[in-house]
Design a protein around this motif. Structure first.
Motif, short mmCIF file in Angstrom:
data_model
loop_
_atom_site.label_atom_id
_atom_site.label_comp_id
_atom_site.label_asym_id
_atom_site.label_seq_id
_atom_site.Cartn_x
_atom_site.Cartn_y
_atom_site.Cartn_z
N ARG A 126 -47.99 -7.99 17.06
CA ARG A 126 -48.33 -6.57 17.03
C ARG A 126 -49.67 -6.32 16.33
O ARG A 126 -50.20 -5.22 16.40
CB ARG A 126 -47.23 -5.77 16.34
N HIS A 127 -50.17 -7.32 15.63
CA HIS A 127 -51.45 -7.21 14.93
C HIS A 127 -52.01 -8.62 14.77
O HIS A 127 -51.37 -9.59 15.17
CB HIS A 127 -51.29 -6.51 13.57
N ARG A 174 -42.09 -11.11 3.32
CA ARG A 174 -43.34 -11.24 4.05
C ARG A 174 -43.19 -11.01 5.54
O ARG A 174 -44.17 -10.77 6.24
CB ARG A 174 -43.97 -12.60 3.76
N SER A 212 -41.36 -8.53 6.78
CA SER A 212 -40.78 -7.20 6.93
C SER A 212 -41.51 -6.35 7.97
O SER A 212 -40.97 -5.34 8.41
CB SER A 212 -40.74 -6.49 5.58
N VAL A 213 -42.71 -6.73 8.36
CA VAL A 213 -43.44 -6.00 9.41
C VAL A 213 -43.18 -6.69 10.74
O VAL A 213 -43.52 -7.86 10.90
CB VAL A 213 -44.96 -5.96 9.10
N THR A 236 -45.11 -10.04 13.10
CA THR A 236 -45.97 -10.77 12.17
C THR A 236 -45.84 -12.26 12.40
O THR A 236 -44.75 -12.78 12.57
CB THR A 236 -45.58 -10.43 10.72
N THR A 295 -39.73 -10.89 14.07
CA THR A 295 -40.75 -11.64 13.37
C THR A 295 -40.92 -13.00 14.02
O THR A 295 -39.97 -13.57 14.52
CB THR A 295 -40.34 -11.83 11.89
#
Length: 103
Positions: free
Chosen positions: A20-21, A50, A52-53, A56, A97
């Protein structure tokens, strides 16, 4: 993409992986395993925080592949069933994740 938007926060495909990034957690040796090189709750919590987004990419820490390969205390191993079970408890803390391990 507009000139005001940073490419850092834009999605990226890496092979079959969709991120996503473009922020990646590089491999770090965290010394979070126990004295027999087995990951426990401390490592699980560390990676959960780490990861949690969603979307990633985390490239996990290096691991010892055999007792003879080690030289440091509390670095995780991956040569016996207990160590493998420890890593399984740590891996992919969130289904959104991406965690990659390279031994």
């Amino acid at each position: 993409m507009s000139s005001s938007a940073s490419a850092l926060f834009q999605p990226l495909s890496v092979g079959a992986i969709n991120l996503r990034h473009r922020i990646v957690m590089a491999p770090l040796t965290r010394f979070r395993a126990n004295r027999v090189h087995v990951h426990g709750e401390l490592a699980k919590t560390y990676y959960e925080q780490r990861a949690s987004v969603p979307g990633t990419l985390i490239i996990s820490e290096g691991t010892f592949i055999a007792p003879q390969a080690g030289g440091y205390a509390n670095v995780p191993g991956i040569w016996n069933d207990a160590q493998i079970a420890g890593w399984k408890a740590v891996r992919n803390p969130s289904p959104l994740t991406v965690v990659i391990r390279v031994c």
